[in-house]
Design a protein around this motif. Structure first.
Motif, PDB file in Angstrom:
ATOM      1  N   THR A   1      42.282  71.931  47.354  1.00  0.00           N
ATOM      2  CA  THR A   1      43.694  71.802  47.025  1.00  0.00           C
ATOM      3  C   THR A   1      43.858  70.619  46.085  1.00  0.00           C
TER       4      THR A   1
ATOM      5  N   GLN B   1      46.619  68.437  43.188  1.00  0.00           N
ATOM      6  CA  GLN B   1      47.994  68.145  42.820  1.00  0.00           C
ATOM      7  C   GLN B   1      48.010  67.403  41.490  1.00  0.00           C
TER       8      GLN B   1
ATOM      9  N   PRO C   1      51.323  72.062  44.746  1.00  0.00           N
ATOM     10  CA  PRO C   1      49.855  71.980  44.715  1.00  0.00           C
ATOM     11  C   PRO C   1      49.269  73.277  44.179  1.00  0.00           C
TER      12      PRO C   1
ATOM     13  N   THR D   1      45.170  75.492  43.746  1.00  0.00           N
ATOM     14  CA  THR D   1      43.853  75.649  44.350  1.00  0.00           C
ATOM     15  C   THR D   1      42.785  75.807  43.278  1.00  0.00           C
TER      16      THR D   1
END
Length: 129
Positions: free
Chosen positions: A10, A12, A19, A21
């Motif tokens: 994950t 950011q 967020p 992936t």
């Protein structure tokens, strides 16, 4: 302690609102926790780095144009990551195909000024008593 990053990590962006992936193609044939391991070269927009929802960076031309049209009121626009350079710095002592492995302390810079970092490395270690 840093952890090797893999598919499902994950991430950011400092200018993103959601967020995202990490995606890693299994080209290196190295697995971490059963998932393809990432390297610092896994930085391609949309291939490895999906969008982070909306972008708040006024360095992004679409955000700047929308903000100008709204008379200076910050107007977020859809995120389109632009990440031309590899992740910094990776794990220099862990090589995957002669490339440093990506770890959870690595950072990726977006052209629009955002800093992308790992929130969760996509793997977990379990200690057995």
């Amino acid at each position: 302690m840093s952890l090797q990053t893999c598919v499902g990590a994950t991430m950011q962006c400092s200018f993103g609102v959601a967020p995202s992936t990490l995606a890693v193609l299994p080209t290196n044939k190295v697995l971490v926790g059963g998932q393809p391991a990432a390297t610092i070269m896994d930085h391609a927009p949309f291939v490895n780095i999906p969008p982070f929802g909306m972008c708040n960076s006024v360095s992004n031309p679409t955000v700047a144009a929308a903000t100008a049209a709204a008379l200076g009121v910050l107007t977020p626009m859809p995120c389109v990551p632009v990440t031309p350079a590899p992740w910094l710095t990776g794990a220099p002592t862990v090589l995957i195909g002669n490339t440093p492995a990506l770890n959870n302390t690595s950072k990726l810079m977006c052209t629009w000024g955002g800093v992308i970092q790992t929130l969760s490395p996509g793997q977990a270690t379990t200690q057995v008593p």
